[in-house]
Write a protein that holds these residues in place. Structure first.
Motif, mmCIF file in Angstrom:
data_model
loop_
_atom_site.group_PDB
_atom_site.id
_atom_site.type_symbol
_atom_site.label_atom_id
_atom_site.label_comp_id
_atom_site.label_asym_id
_atom_site.label_seq_id
_atom_site.Cartn_x
_atom_site.Cartn_y
_atom_site.Cartn_z
ATOM 1 N N MET A 146 27.827 57.036 -2.462
ATOM 2 C CA MET A 146 26.614 56.722 -3.551
ATOM 3 C C MET A 146 25.573 56.944 -3.229
ATOM 4 N N THR A 147 24.834 57.482 -4.321
ATOM 5 C CA THR A 147 22.888 57.496 -4.196
ATOM 6 C C THR A 147 22.283 56.704 -4.478
ATOM 7 N N ASP A 148 20.882 56.882 -4.119
ATOM 8 C CA ASP A 148 19.792 55.062 -3.985
ATOM 9 C C ASP A 148 19.554 55.052 -5.519
ATOM 10 N N ASP A 149 20.583 55.747 -6.513
ATOM 11 C CA ASP A 149 19.972 55.354 -7.723
ATOM 12 C C ASP A 149 21.556 54.688 -8.164
ATOM 13 N N ASP A 150 22.398 55.531 -7.672
ATOM 14 C CA ASP A 150 23.737 54.281 -8.340
ATOM 15 C C ASP A 150 23.370 52.902 -7.550
ATOM 16 N N ILE A 151 22.712 52.778 -6.031
ATOM 17 C CA ILE A 151 22.993 51.344 -5.553
ATOM 18 C C ILE A 151 22.242 50.506 -6.832
ATOM 19 N N GLU A 152 20.836 50.683 -7.043
ATOM 20 C CA GLU A 152 19.459 50.575 -7.915
ATOM 21 C C GLU A 152 20.435 49.912 -8.921
ATOM 22 N N LEU A 153 21.636 50.877 -9.550
ATOM 23 C CA LEU A 153 22.188 50.206 -10.814
ATOM 24 C C LEU A 153 23.256 49.426 -10.664
ATOM 25 N N GLU A 154 23.630 49.286 -9.407
ATOM 26 C CA GLU A 154 24.827 47.771 -9.287
ATOM 27 C C GLU A 154 24.267 46.941 -8.650
ATOM 28 N N ASP A 155 21.883 47.116 -8.451
ATOM 29 C CA ASP A 155 21.926 45.657 -8.175
ATOM 30 C C ASP A 155 21.493 45.635 -9.741
ATOM 31 N N ALA A 156 21.185 46.446 -10.442
ATOM 32 C CA ALA A 156 21.561 45.490 -12.107
ATOM 33 C C ALA A 156 21.933 45.394 -12.751
ATOM 34 N N PHE A 157 23.283 45.467 -12.084
ATOM 35 C CA PHE A 157 24.945 44.785 -12.753
ATOM 36 C C PHE A 157 24.480 43.225 -12.312
ATOM 37 N N GLU A 158 24.012 43.254 -10.842
ATOM 38 C CA GLU A 158 24.581 41.886 -10.186
ATOM 39 C C GLU A 158 23.335 40.863 -11.289
ATOM 40 N N HIS A 159 22.117 41.236 -11.805
ATOM 41 C CA HIS A 159 21.234 41.169 -12.678
ATOM 42 C C HIS A 159 21.771 40.569 -13.784
ATOM 43 N N ILE A 160 22.754 41.346 -14.140
ATOM 44 C CA ILE A 160 23.566 41.108 -15.602
ATOM 45 C C ILE A 160 23.817 40.080 -15.312
ATOM 46 N N ILE A 161 24.927 40.189 -14.960
ATOM 47 C CA ILE A 161 26.006 39.062 -14.213
ATOM 48 C C ILE A 161 25.275 38.040 -14.346
ATOM 49 N N LYS A 162 24.071 37.637 -13.800
ATOM 50 C CA LYS A 162 23.350 35.956 -13.490
ATOM 51 C C LYS A 162 23.024 35.411 -14.921
ATOM 52 N N GLN A 210 29.057 40.988 -4.020
ATOM 53 C CA GLN A 210 28.125 41.431 -2.764
ATOM 54 C C GLN A 210 29.293 41.813 -1.387
ATOM 55 N N GLN A 211 29.788 40.741 -1.274
ATOM 56 C CA GLN A 211 30.651 40.634 -0.094
ATOM 57 C C GLN A 211 32.044 41.737 0.000
ATOM 58 N N ARG A 212 32.004 42.664 -1.142
ATOM 59 C CA ARG A 212 33.379 43.675 -1.329
ATOM 60 C C ARG A 212 32.107 44.855 -1.136
ATOM 61 N N LYS A 213 30.938 44.763 -1.461
ATOM 62 C CA LYS A 213 30.322 46.413 -0.524
ATOM 63 C C LYS A 213 30.257 46.749 0.996
ATOM 64 N N GLY A 214 30.817 45.025 1.545
ATOM 65 C CA GLY A 214 30.858 45.699 3.059
ATOM 66 C C GLY A 214 32.373 45.837 3.954
ATOM 67 N N ALA A 215 33.259 46.437 2.600
ATOM 68 C CA ALA A 215 34.892 46.367 2.789
ATOM 69 C C ALA A 215 34.892 47.652 3.131
ATOM 70 N N ASP A 216 34.625 48.746 4.289
ATOM 71 C CA ASP A 216 34.685 49.939 4.285
ATOM 72 C C ASP A 216 36.336 50.079 4.849
ATOM 73 N N ALA A 217 37.298 50.466 4.497
ATOM 74 C CA ALA A 217 38.524 50.818 5.661
ATOM 75 C C ALA A 217 38.657 52.108 5.522
ATOM 76 N N SER A 218 38.006 53.271 5.692
ATOM 77 C CA SER A 218 37.928 54.488 5.956
ATOM 78 C C SER A 218 38.311 55.033 6.976
#
Length: 363
Positions: A146-162, A210-218
């Protein structure tokens, strides 16, 4: 276990179990063949999905050659909604509870979308339970590539949900629907809009994301030993194809099948769908040769206390009128209880009462 669609029984069997922290998890079983447990996708509602123009082909086609076990994640669908813990460990506990309650000693495990880290962790922790792994538009690390733009888009999605997730109109939810199935018809998009509304509350949708973002099983991927199949839409907008490359290069011996689609959820009329079905059917072929029999679920876990009382009196040879008198019920109520019993035990026709009684007497 439930009869297959081919046997003329289109019904799924819905059950409930408890995770280690007490959260009630709803799961469903249908189909015939080797067990295939699905590590659930982001949004699900066991009953709503069953009538879906988006998901029904997925359920029916897989049920033709596998016994499909799927569940509503904590906070979603028919599972308990009053939940705040969506950590990887909590979600792993949900999967483990369903696996144990379903009664199969071993099974194939399919990770859909965000179910990837949970499936990887389970397969690593319980290697003797998992015969093979399938990943469908999934990932090991949600932030991989994920790029910085992708992460910014994810934040925008959360605002849309709210702002708009719970509104009666679908304007805000349509943003997610078109990301998931850009090639869908208006009917299909409309159904997915409604799924978003009924499957999860706005608060839970945000917390879970928000909590799934920390789920890294790599880090666990190189240690997996189960045969692995990775299927991924080439132009998936929800989880990019980079995730498929990450999985297939990180898991020893994994085979990658690119799907020529832009849909996160494959539709029944696109060429990629039969390709998906064929790949999964062929991959499960060895399991079909040695499919384990499930442990018989005790009737106390299938029938309510009142239904057990009704069936117990029927086993004594009492007719409906006498059962009604003994339990202080109307005859119509007794008949309704019996119909529920027959449906849960999947018996029908003139011999349904005899078959249900035989099931009770056999333990």
């Amino acid at each position: 276990m439930p009869a297959s669609f081919r046997a003329g029984n289109p019904h799924q069997q819905i059950r409930f179990c408890r995770a280690a922290d007490g959260v009630r998890i709803a799961y469903a079983v249908h189909g015939t063949g080797p067990p295939l447990l699905i590590s659930t996708c982001w949004l699900s509602h066991l009953q709503h999905d069953w009538e879906s123009p988006v998901w029904r082909h997925f359920l029916s086609d897989l049920g033709e050659f596998a016994t499909v076990i799927r569940f509503d994640e904590r906070g979603h669908g028919l599972s308990d909604w009053d939940v705040t813990d969506f950590s990887l460990e909590a979600r792993l506990g949900d999967l483990a509870a369903v696996a144990d309650d379903a009664g199969f000693p071993t099974f194939a495990l399919m990770a859909m979308a965000q179910g990837g880290p949970v499936a990887i962790t389970y397969a690593h922790r319980y290697p003797g339970r998992v015969t093979r792994l399938v990943f469908y538009d999934s990932y090991a690390d949600p932030l991989h590539g994920m790029t910085d733009d992708d992460i910014e888009l994810e934040d925008a999605f959360e605002h849309i949900i709210k702002a708009g997730w719970g509104r009666p109109e679908s304007t805000f939810r349509r943003v997610f629907s078109t990301q998931m199935i850009p090639d869908a018809t208006e009917e299909q998009l409309g159904w997915l809009d409604e799924l978003l509304r009924v499957s999860v509350s706005p608060r839970t949708a945000v917390l879970a994301r928000q909590q799934r973002k920390g789920a890294d099983a790599s880090a666990l991927m190189p240690q997996l030993t189960a045969p692995t199949l990775v299927l991924h839409s080439l132009r998936d907008r929800m989880n990019s194809f980079a995730h498929a490359r990450h999985l297939s290069t990180g898991i020893p011996g994994a085979r990658l099948v690119p799907l020529d689609s832009g849909n996160h959820i494959l539709l029944a009329d696109e060429p990629a769908w039969p390709q998906f079905v064929t790949a999964v059917r062929d991959f499960l072929a060895d399991d079909r040769e040695s499919a384990p029999a499930p442990a018989r679920v005790p009737l106390a876990q299938v029938l309510s206390g009142r239904e057990l009382q009704v069936l117990g009196l029927a086993a004594q040879g009492r007719d409906n009128d006498e059962i009604a008198r003994r339990l202080t019920l109307s005859v119509r109520t007794v008949e309704r209880h019996l119909q529920n019993i027959y449906a849960k035990l999947e018996v029908q026709g003139k011999s349904a009462r005899t078959a249900a009684v035989a099931r009770l007497l056999s333990g």
